[in-house]
Design a protein around this motif. Structure first.
Motif, PDB file in Angstrom:
ATOM      1  N   ARG A 193      76.155 -16.756  43.602  1.00 51.22           N
ATOM      2  CA  ARG A 193      77.259 -17.250  42.755  1.00 51.22           C
ATOM      3  C   ARG A 193      77.043 -16.833  41.301  1.00 51.22           C
ATOM      4  O   ARG A 193      77.947 -16.283  40.661  1.00 51.22           O
ATOM      5  CB  ARG A 193      77.351 -18.778  42.851  1.00 51.22           C
ATOM      6  N   GLU A 194      75.857 -17.074  40.789  1.00 55.28           N
ATOM      7  CA  GLU A 194      75.563 -16.722  39.397  1.00 55.28           C
ATOM      8  C   GLU A 194      75.608 -15.213  39.182  1.00 55.28           C
ATOM      9  O   GLU A 194      76.015 -14.750  38.119  1.00 55.28           O
ATOM     10  CB  GLU A 194      74.203 -17.283  38.987  1.00 55.28           C
TER      11      GLU A 194
ATOM     12  N   ARG B 253      77.640 -13.263  40.400  1.00 57.92           N
ATOM     13  CA  ARG B 253      79.055 -12.907  40.249  1.00 57.92           C
ATOM     14  C   ARG B 253      79.662 -13.495  38.984  1.00 57.92           C
ATOM     15  O   ARG B 253      80.823 -13.278  38.683  1.00 57.92           O
ATOM     16  CB  ARG B 253      79.833 -13.379  41.472  1.00 57.92           C
TER      17      ARG B 253
ATOM     18  N   TRP C  18      80.235 -16.647  38.501  1.00 58.14           N
ATOM     19  CA  TRP C  18      81.140 -17.706  38.907  1.00 58.14           C
ATOM     20  C   TRP C  18      80.552 -19.071  38.607  1.00 58.14           C
ATOM     21  O   TRP C  18      79.342 -19.271  38.684  1.00 58.14           O
ATOM     22  CB  TRP C  18      81.418 -17.653  40.402  1.00 58.14           C
ATOM     23  N   SER C  19      81.418 -20.031  38.340  1.00 59.54           N
ATOM     24  CA  SER C  19      81.025 -21.428  38.222  1.00 59.54           C
ATOM     25  C   SER C  19      80.974 -22.026  39.628  1.00 59.54           C
ATOM     26  O   SER C  19      81.529 -21.457  40.578  1.00 59.54           O
ATOM     27  CB  SER C  19      82.044 -22.197  37.385  1.00 59.54           C
ATOM     28  N   GLN C  20      80.343 -23.190  39.732  1.00 58.98           N
ATOM     29  CA  GLN C  20      80.367 -23.905  41.012  1.00 58.98           C
ATOM     30  C   GLN C  20      81.807 -24.225  41.401  1.00 58.98           C
ATOM     31  O   GLN C  20      82.169 -24.149  42.576  1.00 58.98           O
ATOM     32  CB  GLN C  20      79.571 -25.207  40.924  1.00 58.98           C
ATOM     33  N   GLU C  21      82.601 -24.559  40.405  1.00 60.45           N
ATOM     34  CA  GLU C  21      84.002 -24.901  40.669  1.00 60.45           C
ATOM     35  C   GLU C  21      84.750 -23.709  41.279  1.00 60.45           C
ATOM     36  O   GLU C  21      85.532 -23.867  42.218  1.00 60.45           O
ATOM     37  CB  GLU C  21      84.677 -25.351  39.378  1.00 60.45           C
ATOM     38  N   ARG C  22      84.505 -22.526  40.752  1.00 60.84           N
ATOM     39  CA  ARG C  22      85.190 -21.343  41.294  1.00 60.84           C
ATOM     40  C   ARG C  22      84.771 -21.076  42.733  1.00 60.84           C
ATOM     41  O   ARG C  22      85.612 -20.822  43.593  1.00 60.84           O
ATOM     42  CB  ARG C  22      84.921 -20.116  40.431  1.00 60.84           C
ATOM     43  N   LEU C  23      83.453 -21.115  42.997  1.00 59.21           N
ATOM     44  CA  LEU C  23      83.002 -20.877  44.365  1.00 59.21           C
ATOM     45  C   LEU C  23      83.551 -21.945  45.304  1.00 59.21           C
ATOM     46  O   LEU C  23      84.010 -21.622  46.401  1.00 59.21           O
ATOM     47  CB  LEU C  23      81.469 -20.842  44.446  1.00 59.21           C
TER      48      LEU C  23
ATOM     49  N   GLU D 113      87.111 -21.026  46.008  1.00 60.64           N
ATOM     50  CA  GLU D 113      87.214 -19.845  46.891  1.00 60.64           C
ATOM     51  C   GLU D 113      86.869 -20.199  48.338  1.00 60.64           C
ATOM     52  O   GLU D 113      87.441 -19.634  49.265  1.00 60.64           O
ATOM     53  CB  GLU D 113      86.272 -18.736  46.400  1.00 60.64           C
TER      54      GLU D 113
ATOM     55  N   ARG E 214      83.824 -29.469  44.745  1.00 56.62           N
ATOM     56  CA  ARG E 214      82.844 -29.005  43.762  1.00 56.62           C
ATOM     57  C   ARG E 214      81.570 -29.831  43.785  1.00 56.62           C
ATOM     58  O   ARG E 214      80.473 -29.289  43.689  1.00 56.62           O
ATOM     59  CB  ARG E 214      83.452 -29.011  42.345  1.00 56.62           C
TER      60      ARG E 214
ATOM     61  N   LEU F 221      81.744 -15.462  49.039  1.00 53.41           N
ATOM     62  CA  LEU F 221      80.814 -14.647  48.252  1.00 53.41           C
ATOM     63  C   LEU F 221      80.880 -13.168  48.631  1.00 53.41           C
ATOM     64  O   LEU F 221      80.250 -12.331  47.987  1.00 53.41           O
ATOM     65  CB  LEU F 221      79.385 -15.175  48.433  1.00 53.41           C
TER      66      LEU F 221
END
Length: 96
Positions: A27-28, A30, A32-37, A40, A45, A70
């Motif tokens: 995730r990091e 990319r 991305w925040s935890q919220e974004r993952l 997706e 969250r 991911l």
């Protein structure tokens, strides 16, 4: 596992922590925040945070959602969780 020494199989608690750490690393990577993952993967969250901290181990269906979000095959995501620290260091060195 047949034909494999028991010492090669990580204990379940270690696997939970590794899974969360691998998800966080991807995730990091990319940006991305935890919220974004979570969005997706269609997950909550706060649940995402628990997965990354190794508090919970997601079901196989949820792990598949995370892998898809991911952009990695589920088998590769799980393979990363089984790697030893030495394997990870060697892999990182190959990318230098």
């Amino acid at each position: 596992m047949p034909g494999s020494p028991a010492s090669e199989v990580p204990p379940p608690t270690l696997a939970v922590g590794r899974f969360g750490a691998v998800v966080r690393q991807l995730r990091e990577g990319r940006g991305w925040s935890q919220e974004r993952l979570a969005g997706e993967a269609e997950l909550n969250r706060s649940y995402m945070g628990e997965v990354e901290r190794g508090v919970v181990m997601p079901s196989l269906a949820t792990a598949a959602k995370l892998a898809a979000a991911l952009g990695v095959p589920l088998s590769r995501l799980l393979q990363h969780c089984e790697q030893t620290e030495a394997d990870r260091a060697a892999e990182a060195f190959r990318w230098l």
